[in-house]
Design an enzyme around this catalytic site. Structure first.
Site, PDB file in Angstrom:
ATOM      1  N   HIS A 108       0.537  -0.933   0.325  1.00 24.02           N
ATOM      2  CA  HIS A 108      -0.220  -0.283  -0.008  1.00 24.02           C
ATOM      3  C   HIS A 108       1.274   1.533  -0.311  1.00 24.02           C
ATOM      4  O   HIS A 108       0.348   2.522   0.677  1.00 24.02           O
ATOM      5  CB  HIS A 108      -1.056   0.231   1.257  1.00 24.02           C
ATOM      6  N   GLY A 149      -1.330  -2.765  -5.530  1.00 24.31           N
ATOM      7  CA  GLY A 149      -2.627  -3.505  -5.328  1.00 24.31           C
ATOM      8  C   GLY A 149      -3.539  -2.962  -4.584  1.00 24.31           C
ATOM      9  O   GLY A 149      -4.829  -3.645  -5.147  1.00 24.31           O
ATOM     10  N   HIS A 150      -3.589  -1.637  -4.183  1.00 23.58           N
ATOM     11  CA  HIS A 150      -4.927  -1.225  -3.743  1.00 23.58           C
ATOM     12  C   HIS A 150      -5.033  -0.149  -4.665  1.00 23.58           C
ATOM     13  O   HIS A 150      -3.933   0.969  -4.039  1.00 23.58           O
ATOM     14  CB  HIS A 150      -4.975  -0.767  -1.689  1.00 23.58           C
ATOM     15  N   GLU A 159     -13.931  -8.495   1.692  1.00 28.32           N
ATOM     16  CA  GLU A 159     -14.074  -7.603   2.145  1.00 28.32           C
ATOM     17  C   GLU A 159     -14.543  -7.525  -0.167  1.00 28.32           C
ATOM     18  O   GLU A 159     -14.445  -6.139   0.301  1.00 28.32           O
ATOM     19  CB  GLU A 159     -12.661  -6.431   2.152  1.00 28.32           C
ATOM     20  N   GLU A 208     -19.030  -2.863   3.598  1.00 30.75           N
ATOM     21  CA  GLU A 208     -18.627  -1.867   3.902  1.00 30.75           C
ATOM     22  C   GLU A 208     -18.332  -0.390   3.824  1.00 30.75           C
ATOM     23  O   GLU A 208     -18.409   0.356   2.150  1.00 30.75           O
ATOM     24  CB  GLU A 208     -16.894  -1.994   3.524  1.00 30.75           C
ATOM     25  N   CYS A 254      -9.949   2.512   8.330  1.00 33.38           N
ATOM     26  CA  CYS A 254     -10.209   3.495   6.400  1.00 33.38           C
ATOM     27  C   CYS A 254     -11.858   4.001   6.616  1.00 33.38           C
ATOM     28  O   CYS A 254     -11.633   5.400   6.293  1.00 33.38           O
ATOM     29  CB  CYS A 254     -10.149   2.751   6.096  1.00 33.38           C
ATOM     30  N   CYS A 255     -12.430   3.238   7.265  1.00 31.13           N
ATOM     31  CA  CYS A 255     -14.138   4.084   6.931  1.00 31.13           C
ATOM     32  C   CYS A 255     -14.148   5.270   8.172  1.00 31.13           C
ATOM     33  O   CYS A 255     -15.366   6.314   7.492  1.00 31.13           O
ATOM     34  CB  CYS A 255     -15.103   2.376   7.711  1.00 31.13           C
TER      35      CYS A 255
END
Length: 632
Positions: free
Chosen positions: A127, A176-177, A309, A325, A393-394
Site C-alpha cells: 500500500h 495492489g490497492h 472484503e 463496508e 479506513c471508514c
C-alpha cells in the site's frame, strides 16, 4: 456532454439534513478521530521518522492513509467556518507529515521505519502508492479549500518520485490497492501539470496485462515475508489470478466487478476520468450493470463477503452476515458520480443517491463519534457502532464524503447546469460567461417539494437539467409564477433521465419541483434466496428498516401486509425524521412447551410496525433489526 463538479468553495449545503451532518463532522467527528489518530500512534510514526528511529512502527502498514484522509476531511470542514480546535490539529498533523518526507520525496512511515531496504518491493500488498494517493488528495483539498499549499508541495515531491520511477520506458508497476490513480488526476487539476494524469492513465491501462508485476513480486522472498497471506488472496487454484486486486484482465475487457470492493471502486473512479474511448466505456457499463443489477444491496451496500472484503457471485446478498463496508459504499457513490458526469445518464445518479443516503450514512452515528465498518441488513443484537477500528479506513472516509457531498448534488459544463440530487444548496458559478447564483430550497429527503431560483447577473442562455429519480412515479415541474408547466412554456426535453430546459434565464427565474414521495414496497429478484418471500420499504431515496426499539417484538417475527396502505408520519426523535407505519401480523407468544407443534398452532395477532430510515438504526443501542420483512 461531460460535466464537472463545482468547487466546494462555490457550493454551500444549506438544507437541514446535510448542513446538520457537516456541522457534526466538523465539531465532533473530526476532533474525535484526531484524538484516536494520536492515541493509536499513527501521528507519532511521522515524528519517529523525523527523529531517525528504526523498527518502531506498530499497527497496520497502511495507517498513514488515515492521517491523510483526516486532513482532507478537515480541509472540507473548515469551508463551513473557522474552528480553532480543528485548525490547531491540522497544524500539528501537517508539521508531522512534512517532517517525515525523505530528501528524494519518499514518504511512507511503515517502510521507512521497519523496512527501509524494501521500498517498492511489494507493491501488491504494502500500500505504498495507496497511502501516497491519499496524501495527494489531502494536498489538493487543503490547497483548493484553504489556499494552503504545504501538503500540496509534499504531494508534488512524492508524485514526482513516482513519475521518475514508474511509467512508459521505466519500471512497470502500480499498487495492489488502487487509489493513487484517481489522486493523480486531482493533482493535475490542482497544478495544471498533465504528466500526473498521463501516469495515472498508464497505470489504469497497464493493470491486468501480463506479465503482472505482482507475479514477479511473489518470487521475492524478503518482500513476501511482510505479507505471507498475499498468495491466498491473489491466487486461484494454485495459480496467480489477480481478481482480488482487479489485476485479472485489462480494463477494456472487464465484464463484472470482482475482488475487493473498495479497490474495485477506486479503479473505476479513475478509469471513468482517464480511459474514455468507446471500448473502455462499454467495459465500465458492463461492470456497472453487473454490480447494480446482480451484486448490490438495496441500501447501496456492496461486497457481501468478509473473507475478501468484496464480491462473490451474482445474487449472493445475505442480510445478517452482509459485509457491505462503509468505504465501499463511499466508493460506489464516487464512481457513480464520475459516470454521471461522463454520460449525463440518471441511472447512475439513482445509485449514487441510494448509496449516499443509506449505505454511507449508516456507517456513522448521529453524534458523529462511533462508526460501522460493515453494514448488515439484519441484526439480532450483535452489531454496534464503535469509536474506532484497528483498520480505521471508514471513519475518515465517511467524514470526507460528508464534507464534500456538494460534489454529488450538482455538476456543470460551460453551458449547462445539472441538478442530480435536490438537496438544498447555494451555488455561485459561471454559465456561458455570466456569473449565476443558483439556490435550491426544500426539506429533502423528507419532502419532495423543491424550489430552485436561477439568478444570473444578466439574462443568459444555458441548459438547466433536473434528474427524474427512478423512485419517483410522478414529477411535477413548474417554471415561472403563472403555474404554466415548463414543458408547455419552453418545450423541455427529456434526455437520459433528465428534464432539460434550454432557454434564456433572467434574474429571479424560479423552477418548482414536486417529486412524488410516498412509501413504496420493493421486492428482490427471486434469485436472491435470502429475500424470498420478503419485501422492503422505501420512501424517496431512503430505505427503511424495522428496529425492535419501535415495537414490542423482534422484527423477525413480523409479517407486513403489503396490500394495506402504509402511512408516513413525522417524528421528533432521532434528529427528526419521517417514519412509515405499516400494518401486519406477528406470531403470538402462546405456544406449547415444545420446540415443534402441528401447523397453525401459533396464533397470529394483528398489529402495526413503525419503520425508520435504515441509516438511523442502532443509534439507541444494539437491537434486533431487519430491512427485508416477511410478507403476509
Amino acid at each position: 456532454m461531460r460535466t464537472r463538479p463545482l468547487p466546494l468553495s462555490q457550493l454551500k449545503m444549506t438544507d437541514r439534513f446535510w448542513s446538520r451532518w457537516q456541522r457534526v463532522v466538523r465539531d465532533r467527528s473530526l476532533p474525535h478521530q484526531y484524538r484516536q489518530i494520536v492515541e493509536t500512534g499513527r501521528l507519532e510514526h511521522f515524528r519517529s521518522v523525523a527523529r531517525g528511529e528504526t523498527g518502531t512502527f506498530k499497527g497496520f502498514y497502511f495507517n498513514d492513509s488515515d492521517v491523510y484522509k483526516w486532513l482532507e476531511a478537515a480541509a472540507y470542514a473548515l469551508i463551513l467556518g473557522e474552528n480553532a480546535e480543528l485548525r490547531a490539529m491540522i497544524e500539528e498533523a501537517v508539521a508531522a507529515v512534512q517532517g517525515a518526507q525523505l530528501e528524494d520525496g519518499y514518504l511512507n512511515t511503515f517502510i521507512t521505519l521497519n523496512h527501509p531496504d524494501l521500498r517498492w518491493r511489494n507493491l501488491g500488498a504494502m500500500h505504498e502508492m495507496y497511502c501516497g494517493g491519499h496524501l495527494l488528495e489531502a494536498g489538493v483539498a487543503m490547497f483548493e479549500c484553504l489556499g494552503d499549499r504545504r501538503m500540496l508541495d509534499v504531494s508534488i515531491r512524492f508524485a514526482d518520485l513516482i513519475a521518475a520511477t514508474f511509467g512508459p520506458g521505466k519500471r512497470k508497476g502500480y499498487c495492489g490497492h488502487e487509489e493513487l490513480e484517481l489522486a493523480l488526476v486531482k493533482l493535475t487539476r490542482a497544478t495544471g501539470n498533465p504528466k500526473y494524469r498521463e501516469l495515472a492513465k498508464w497505470m489504469v491501462e497497464e493493470r491486468g496485462s501480463r506479465p503482472s508485476p505482482f507475479e514477479a513480486e511473489l518470487e521475492d522472498v524478503e518482500a513476501q515475508k511482510m505479507s505471507p497471506w498475499r498468495s491466498a488472496l491473489l491466487d486461484k487454484d494454485g495459480k496467480y489470478n489477480g481478481e482480488y486486486a482487479q489485476d485479472h484482465a485489462p480494463i477494456r475487457e472487464h465484464d463484472a466487478v470482482v475482488g475487493h470492493a473498495v479497490r474495485a471502486m477506486y479503479l473505476y473512479i479513475a478509469a471513468a476520468d482517464l480511459v474514455t474511448d468507446p471500448a473502455a466505456m462499454k467495459a465500465q457499463e458492463r461492470a456497472w450493470k453487473s454490480l447494480s443489477s446482480r451484486r448490490m444491496y438495496i441500501t447501496g451496500g456492496i461486497g457481501p463477503s468478509r473473507h475478501n472484503e468484496g464480491f462473490t457471485e451474482d445474487f449472493d446478498l445475505p442480510n445478517l452476515s452482509a459485509y457491505a463496508e462503509t468505504c465501499a459504499a463511499c466508493g460506489l457513490a464516487w464512481w457513480g458520480q464520475k459516470l454521471v458526469e461522463a454520460t449525463g445518464v440518471s441511472d447512475y445518479a439513482d445509485v449514487v443517491e441510494r448509496a449516499l443516503y443509506n449505505g454511507v450514512l449508516s456507517g456513522i452515528s448521529l453524534d458523529g463519534e462511533s462508526f460501522f465498518y460493515d453494514n448488515p441488513l439484519e441484526s439480532r443484537g450483535q452489531h454496534a457502532r464503535t469509536p474506532w477500528f484497528g483498520c480505521a479506513c471508514c471513519p475518515p472516509n465517511v467524514a470526507r464524503l460528508i464534507g464534500s457531498v456538494g460534489n454529488l448534488v450538482a455538476s456543470q459544463s460551460d453551458s449547462a447546469f445539472y441538478l442530480h440530487i435536490p438537496a438544498s444548496f447555494v451555488a455561485t458559478t459561471e454559465l456561458n460567461g455570466v456569473k449565476t447564483r443558483i439556490t435550491v430550497e426544500g426539506n429533502y429527503p423528507w419532502s419532495g417539494q423543491v424550489k430552485v431560483t436561477v439568478d444570473p447577473e444578466r439574462p443568459v442562455e444555458f441548459a438547466f437539467a433536473v434528474r427524474i429519480p427512478g423512485w419517483a412515479d410522478d414529477l411535477q415541474i413548474e417554471l415561472g409564477d403563472d403555474n404554466e408547466t415548463a414543458a408547455e412554456a419552453d418545450g423541455s426535453e427529456y434526455e437520459t433521465g433528465y428534464a432539460v430546459y434550454r432557454r434564456v434565464w433572467s434574474p429571479g427565474d424560479v423552477i418548482k419541483l414536486d417529486f412524488e414521495m410516498g412509501p413504496k414496497w420493493i421486492e428482490a429478484n427471486p434469485r436472491v434466496l435470502d429475500d424470498l418471500g420478503r419485501i422492503a420499504m422505501t420512501r424517496g431515496p431512503l430505505v427503511y428498516c424495522l428496529e425492535d426499539k419501535d415495537v414490542e417484538f423482534v422484527p423477525q417475527r413480523f409479517a407486513a401486509d403489503a396490500d394495506s396502505e402504509p402511512i408516513s408520519e413525522e417524528r421528533a426523535t432521532l434528529e427528526g425524521h419521517v417514519a412509515v407505519v405499516v400494518p401486519g401480523v406477528v406470531e403470538g407468544q402462546d405456544f406449547p412447551d415444545d420446540l415443534y407443534a402441528d401447523l397453525d398452532t401459533t396464533p397470529l395477532e394483528t398489529t402495526e410496525a413503525t419503520l425508520i430510515p435504515y441509516y438511523l438504526w442502532n443509534n439507541r443501542g444494539p437491537s434486533h433489526m431487519q430491512v427485508w420483512l416477511r410478507r403476509m
